[in-house]
Design an enzyme around this catalytic site. Structure first.
Site, short mmCIF file in Angstrom:
data_model
loop_
_atom_site.label_atom_id
_atom_site.label_comp_id
_atom_site.label_asym_id
_atom_site.label_seq_id
_atom_site.Cartn_x
_atom_site.Cartn_y
_atom_site.Cartn_z
N GLN A 97 0.83 -1.20 0.00
CA GLN A 97 0.00 0.00 0.00
C GLN A 97 0.86 1.25 0.00
OE1 GLN A 97 -1.54 0.68 4.37
NE2 GLN A 97 -1.67 -1.52 3.89
N HIS A 99 0.20 5.82 0.61
CA HIS A 99 -0.72 6.84 1.07
C HIS A 99 -0.50 8.12 0.26
CE1 HIS A 99 -1.41 4.04 4.25
NE2 HIS A 99 -0.18 4.17 4.71
N GLU A 134 3.21 8.25 8.30
CA GLU A 134 3.20 7.37 9.46
C GLU A 134 4.62 6.99 9.86
OE1 GLU A 134 0.54 4.45 7.80
OE2 GLU A 134 2.18 3.06 7.38
N HIS A 266 4.74 0.20 0.53
CA HIS A 266 5.28 -0.55 1.67
C HIS A 266 4.31 -1.65 2.09
CE1 HIS A 266 2.60 2.48 3.43
NE2 HIS A 266 2.49 1.70 4.50
N ARG A 285 -4.02 0.55 -2.44
CA ARG A 285 -3.40 -0.77 -2.36
C ARG A 285 -2.76 -1.17 -3.69
NH1 ARG A 285 -7.97 -0.74 0.69
NH2 ARG A 285 -7.63 -1.18 2.90
#
EC number: 5.3.1.8
Length: 410
Positions: A97, A99, A134, A266, A285
């Site tokens: 996935q 972001h 993140e 990642h 994804r």
């Protein structure tokens, strides 16, 4: 300041032992426990304990944003907690996935809203208009695929497989060993027709077996190809197995961190970690999942620049028990406090200087938290919420050693 009960999420890739053991519960658990959400995410907010009845942290923030969040956080992020802290336990690999950036998230969310795609639709990509940087920090050995590997090393890896069917693809990347070459090869592989994919994957897996069963000598890509073999067995016929050949294979030791910026492809493979992120649910994804894979949208957000040196060792604040995980994310800041009751190796207590909002998570031992006239005992696996309006906060080791993570606004 109040104890915080996280929201337990059970997914098939979770562990029946890791989170339960950390929290002192019997093992194995009834279901695979994948994540504990410690925050005010609308999908599953944590609960404040200690009053007459538990209260959703989301409801508490909505009822008193000034007292819970403070002026600084509200001025930058509005009346919402901008970060989400998690415990994450992966027994099996998560999906590949990436972001979106802040600009991509806003544009994508508005586009899907205009198209009338329901927020809970399985084909929805953007469930909010925020980006999702993140940071993951290992509590145990933690295995990860993250970011595209240097193309020259990937060419070397692919050649080591000795699979003639790969020659065309090797030439493609060797002729342009940069982000453009990686984009071309990834795009080719992720869009392969099923018959071509079904023909190519078994040959690659056979090449992995040959490489791993070879005679003595240096085999620099052992970890990478063992991972490819495992993914191939778990996800037969999935283009994500091909994509994994292009990514950095990383092992985080306990205490080491990995920052995942927008666009970095990642997948977390195995282990227990603390994770903090912007309070968003936007995921594109790329495979290793039965869920929706939107290839054109994924290609729009991916960053194909090779990622080098991604592992982060935290920096210690001189003369304190605190180490800092530096990131550029404005939504969150993560620190770790190591306490020693004897005072020999680390201080026995720490004072948190910055005001809340703050979430504390005890990952080893136990501590006493003091804020004004309020005292809480925080056991291993326990968490606490500290509002912006709470007085100064001090943590004191109750056991010989203790470890506490602190998530606050960046």
């Amino acid at each position: 300041m109040r104890l915080l009960e996280g929201a337990l999420r059970t997914y098939a890739w979770g562990s029946r032992t890791a989170i339960a053991e950390l929290c002192g519960r019997p093992v194995p658990s009834n279901h695979p426990e994948a994540e504990v959400w410690l925050g005010a995410h609308p999908a599953d907010p944590a609960r404040l304990l200690g009053g007459a009845d538990p209260v959703s942290l989301l409801d508490a923030v909505d009822a008193d944003p000034a007292g819970q969040l403070g002026d600084r956080a509200r001025a930058e992020f509005g009346d919402r907690l901008p970060f989400l802290l998690k415990l994450l336990a992966a027994e099996e690999p998560l999906s590949l996935q990436a972001h979106p950036s802040a600009v991509q998230a806003k544009e994508g969310f508005q586009r899907e809203e205009s198209a009338g795609i329901p927020l809970d639709s399985p084909v929805r990509n953007y469930r909010d208009d925020s980006h999702k940087p993140e940071l993951v920090v290992a509590l145990t050995r933690f295995e990860v695929l993250a970011g595209f590997r240097d193309p020259h090393r990937t060419v070397e890896l692919l050649r080591a497989l000795e699979v003639p069917a790969l020659d065309h693809y090797i030439a493609l990347l060797a002729g342009q060993p940069d982000s453009s070459g990686l984009r071309a090869l990834f795009t080719t592989w992720i869009t392969l027709p099923p018959p071509a994919l079904e023909a190519l994957l078994p040959q690659i897996l056979e090449g992995c077996v040959r490489y791993l069963s070879g005679g003595p000598g240096t085999r620099p890509y052992t970890a990478e190809l063992r991972t490819v073999l495992g993914l191939g067995e778990s996800y037969p016929g999935d283009a994500g197995v091909l994509a994994s050949l292009l990514l950095n294979r990383i092992t985080l030791q306990p205490g080491e961190g990995l920052y995942v910026a927008a666009g970095n492809l990642h997948a977390y493979l195995h282990g227990l970690a603390v994770e903090v992120m912007a309070n968003s649910d936007n995921v594109l994804r790329g495979g290793l999942t039965p869920k929706h894979v939107d290839v054109p949208e994924l290609l729009r957000v991916l960053d194909f620049e090779p990622l080098t040196g991604p592992v982060q060792t935290p920096s210690a604040l001189p003369g304190t028990a605190t180490v800092v995980y530096e990131t550029p994310a404005p939504e969150f800041a993560l620190t770790r406090v190591d306490l020693d009751r004897s005072g020999d190796r680390h201080p026995a207590s720490v004072e948190f200087e910055l005001a809340g909002p703050r979430i504390l998570l005890c990952t080893s031992g136990s501590v006493t938290l003091r804020s004004g006239g309020t005292t809480l005992e925080l056991e291993q696996g326990g968490a606490a919420w500290v509002a912006a309006s709470d007085p100064e906060l001090v943590a004191v080791a109750r056991t010989a050693t203790a470890q506490v993570f602190s998530a606050a606004v960046g």
